[in-house]
Motif scaffolding. Sequence first.
Motif, PDB file in Angstrom:
ATOM      1  N   VAL A 250       6.267  39.794  42.934  1.00 33.41           N
ATOM      2  CA  VAL A 250       5.197  39.397  44.104  1.00 33.41           C
ATOM      3  C   VAL A 250       3.972  40.195  43.619  1.00 33.41           C
ATOM      4  O   VAL A 250       2.938  39.269  43.614  1.00 33.41           O
ATOM      5  CB  VAL A 250       5.542  40.079  45.465  1.00 33.41           C
ATOM      6  N   PRO A 251       3.896  41.153  43.215  1.00 31.55           N
ATOM      7  CA  PRO A 251       2.379  41.444  42.722  1.00 31.55           C
ATOM      8  C   PRO A 251       2.047  41.095  41.344  1.00 31.55           C
ATOM      9  O   PRO A 251       0.849  40.575  41.139  1.00 31.55           O
ATOM     10  CB  PRO A 251       2.498  43.381  42.510  1.00 31.55           C
ATOM     11  N   ALA A 252       3.067  40.683  40.510  1.00 36.21           N
ATOM     12  CA  ALA A 252       2.765  39.975  39.387  1.00 36.21           C
ATOM     13  C   ALA A 252       2.327  38.566  39.363  1.00 36.21           C
ATOM     14  O   ALA A 252       1.355  38.177  38.818  1.00 36.21           O
ATOM     15  CB  ALA A 252       4.168  39.931  38.422  1.00 36.21           C
ATOM     16  N   GLY A 253       2.946  37.720  40.839  1.00 35.97           N
ATOM     17  CA  GLY A 253       2.287  36.542  41.009  1.00 35.97           C
ATOM     18  C   GLY A 253       0.832  36.428  41.380  1.00 35.97           C
ATOM     19  O   GLY A 253       0.147  35.729  41.039  1.00 35.97           O
ATOM     20  N   PHE A 254       0.506  37.607  42.260  1.00 34.02           N
ATOM     21  CA  PHE A 254      -0.899  37.978  42.573  1.00 34.02           C
ATOM     22  C   PHE A 254      -1.776  37.864  41.522  1.00 34.02           C
ATOM     23  O   PHE A 254      -2.748  37.391  41.360  1.00 34.02           O
ATOM     24  CB  PHE A 254      -0.947  38.980  43.577  1.00 34.02           C
ATOM     25  N   ILE A 255      -1.271  38.778  40.403  1.00 36.18           N
ATOM     26  CA  ILE A 255      -2.084  39.147  39.236  1.00 36.18           C
ATOM     27  C   ILE A 255      -2.454  37.804  38.391  1.00 36.18           C
ATOM     28  O   ILE A 255      -3.320  37.521  37.927  1.00 36.18           O
ATOM     29  CB  ILE A 255      -1.401  40.086  38.373  1.00 36.18           C
ATOM     30  N   ALA A 256      -1.292  36.774  38.477  1.00 38.98           N
ATOM     31  CA  ALA A 256      -1.567  35.926  37.613  1.00 38.98           C
ATOM     32  C   ALA A 256      -2.424  34.754  38.369  1.00 38.98           C
ATOM     33  O   ALA A 256      -3.237  33.996  37.911  1.00 38.98           O
ATOM     34  CB  ALA A 256      -0.044  34.965  37.623  1.00 38.98           C
ATOM     35  N   ASP A 257      -2.446  34.656  39.697  1.00 39.78           N
ATOM     36  CA  ASP A 257      -3.419  33.897  40.494  1.00 39.78           C
ATOM     37  C   ASP A 257      -4.854  34.612  40.194  1.00 39.78           C
ATOM     38  O   ASP A 257      -5.710  33.782  40.286  1.00 39.78           O
ATOM     39  CB  ASP A 257      -3.064  33.996  41.879  1.00 39.78           C
TER      40      ASP A 257
ATOM     41  N   MET B 212       7.498  44.963  32.941  1.00 39.05           N
ATOM     42  CA  MET B 212       6.294  44.298  32.187  1.00 39.05           C
ATOM     43  C   MET B 212       6.603  42.576  31.990  1.00 39.05           C
ATOM     44  O   MET B 212       5.737  41.989  31.964  1.00 39.05           O
ATOM     45  CB  MET B 212       6.556  44.730  30.709  1.00 39.05           C
ATOM     46  N   GLU B 213       8.001  42.229  32.227  1.00 37.82           N
ATOM     47  CA  GLU B 213       8.156  40.667  32.083  1.00 37.82           C
ATOM     48  C   GLU B 213       7.976  40.115  33.359  1.00 37.82           C
ATOM     49  O   GLU B 213       7.851  38.960  33.376  1.00 37.82           O
ATOM     50  CB  GLU B 213       9.760  40.352  31.685  1.00 37.82           C
ATOM     51  N   ALA B 214       7.653  40.809  34.444  1.00 39.46           N
ATOM     52  CA  ALA B 214       7.712  40.088  35.817  1.00 39.46           C
ATOM     53  C   ALA B 214       6.499  39.237  35.923  1.00 39.46           C
ATOM     54  O   ALA B 214       6.649  38.016  36.431  1.00 39.46           O
ATOM     55  CB  ALA B 214       7.359  41.323  36.811  1.00 39.46           C
ATOM     56  N   PRO B 215       5.486  39.149  35.260  1.00 37.17           N
ATOM     57  CA  PRO B 215       4.344  38.290  35.348  1.00 37.17           C
ATOM     58  C   PRO B 215       4.663  36.936  34.617  1.00 37.17           C
ATOM     59  O   PRO B 215       3.900  36.005  34.854  1.00 37.17           O
ATOM     60  CB  PRO B 215       2.932  39.004  34.612  1.00 37.17           C
TER      61      PRO B 215
ATOM     62  N   GLU C  22      -3.771  27.853  46.359  1.00 36.19           N
ATOM     63  CA  GLU C  22      -4.252  29.072  46.010  1.00 36.19           C
ATOM     64  C   GLU C  22      -3.415  30.240  45.749  1.00 36.19           C
ATOM     65  O   GLU C  22      -3.764  31.362  45.377  1.00 36.19           O
ATOM     66  CB  GLU C  22      -5.361  29.594  47.469  1.00 36.19           C
ATOM     67  N   LEU C  23      -2.093  29.936  45.877  1.00 40.14           N
ATOM     68  CA  LEU C  23      -0.985  30.905  45.638  1.00 40.14           C
ATOM     69  C   LEU C  23       0.165  30.635  44.998  1.00 40.14           C
ATOM     70  O   LEU C  23       1.115  30.563  45.081  1.00 40.14           O
ATOM     71  CB  LEU C  23      -0.457  31.484  47.228  1.00 40.14           C
ATOM     72  N   ILE C  24      -0.224  29.857  43.956  1.00 39.78           N
ATOM     73  CA  ILE C  24       0.841  29.128  43.016  1.00 39.78           C
ATOM     74  C   ILE C  24       1.673  30.372  42.521  1.00 39.78           C
ATOM     75  O   ILE C  24       2.746  30.283  42.538  1.00 39.78           O
ATOM     76  CB  ILE C  24       0.175  28.268  41.845  1.00 39.78           C
ATOM     77  N   GLY C  25       0.897  31.257  41.877  1.00 34.21           N
ATOM     78  CA  GLY C  25       1.622  32.173  41.061  1.00 34.21           C
ATOM     79  C   GLY C  25       2.394  33.348  42.089  1.00 34.21           C
ATOM     80  O   GLY C  25       3.493  33.690  41.812  1.00 34.21           O
ATOM     81  N   LEU C  26       1.748  33.675  43.386  1.00 34.29           N
ATOM     82  CA  LEU C  26       2.480  34.320  44.162  1.00 34.29           C
ATOM     83  C   LEU C  26       3.654  33.705  44.797  1.00 34.29           C
ATOM     84  O   LEU C  26       4.660  34.410  45.099  1.00 34.29           O
ATOM     85  CB  LEU C  26       1.516  34.755  45.267  1.00 34.29           C
ATOM     86  N   THR C  27       3.520  32.440  45.173  1.00 32.78           N
ATOM     87  CA  THR C  27       4.835  31.880  45.698  1.00 32.78           C
ATOM     88  C   THR C  27       5.970  31.606  44.485  1.00 32.78           C
ATOM     89  O   THR C  27       6.896  32.043  44.619  1.00 32.78           O
ATOM     90  CB  THR C  27       4.503  30.148  45.781  1.00 32.78           C
TER      91      THR C  27
END
Length: 449
Positions: free
Chosen positions: A87-94, A135-138, A382-387
């Motif tokens: 979840v935090p990795a998805g936010f970081i990607a966005d 480390m692989e999460a994003p 606006e939340l592609i990575g987070l989803t």
Amino acid sequence: MASIHPSETATASAVGATSDAVVPQRLPTRRRWFMLSLLLIATIINYVDRVNISIAAPFMAKDLGLDKIQMGLIFSAFAWTYAFALVPAGFIADRFGSRFTYGVSLISWSAVTICQGLASGFATLFGLRLAVGAMEAPAFPANSRAVTVWFPARERGMASSIYVCGQYLGTALFTGALLWLATTYDWRHVFYSTGAAGVIFGVVWLFLYRDPMSCKKVSKEELKYIEDGGGLVKASQERTRFNWRQIAELFRYRQVWAICIGKFASTSALYFFLTWFPTYLMEERHLTNLKVGIFAVLPFIGATVGILLAGIVSDALIRRGVSLSFARKLPLVVGSMLGMSIVLVNFTDSNEICIAILTVAFFAQGIASSSWAAVSEVAPKELIGLTGGVTSLAANIGGIVTPIVIGAIVQTTGSFAYAFWFIGGVALIGTLSYSFLLGRLHRIVLQAR
């Protein structure tokens, strides 16, 4: 009547909400496919660094004196941190985009992979696997985001299938070489070699990958083609501010719940093949290292064919005017249902038939892995990575549970039989979720800001 020059002609293509989009016959660039090739290579490395421990496991367990319970914990350790960092990795990607997020992630997990070759016991290995997972999460949220901004809807199923097949191709291509390293040198060289390859490609990624609006080699015509077809080109420049209410709102939609449950089921089967599969072949089927090197590849080839076939069929249905929702859901239902066939290995003594059954079951898992295309269709722009992170979190809870459950079953019963019943039962749950809970696929529009 005015004549029309051939270079000015265009072909209309119906794709869900983008049915009025016009597709140029020839585009000056095809940069999106180059970016997809980078995603494929990165995903191959990603999964080689997940599966390398299963190849090293029989040698490593003997060398370090590890029992089945300890190996089950080590196999699952990756998924513990991976799942909850998604979840935090998805936010970081966005927030920071796919280029920076993936590049840093790739170099970091590869460096930790090298360190696994220095492990001296259970505690060290367990801790390093936790680090690799974090480390692989994003990686997959960044993958999902990159495909959504680089590809129109009519090509997104195939594009998602191509990068997802990297999770099978790595094992299919390199299992023999890694077994050779483990037997010719020792198990530590498995981690040294795969980790070094990842560090090198991480630098290459940072040098070559760009989002659409930052890429100097993509033409305006290609950008227009992507955007007119539903690709979120301009979203690649947006930087999202985190809001807890947005995560809560995601779970108001049955689509998100259904994909989470379905991904959990599919990932449970995947993690059997990524962790316990070589041990099963060696210890229960009594295959030699040479036969393991040959037989272990076949299910991964099957899964590769499955995910590519799912993408081809799904996109072809859309081009023929079938609704986007039906085209994306069909592979999920079929793949989950066919995945229940894994229980049939309990009814044969033939190694050849066993491998054939497992190849069909993993072929089915590959088909069901096309759920990433469904995520791309429903994720708020606006939340592609987070989803992607939220749905991957649910999926990788399966990665936590499955290796531990299988390890406990084998330790207690001395057999893998009940492990296959467990995987088959979870596949049934996934089938029901995609069949009855998912409903119509459409892009979610969030109210919370």
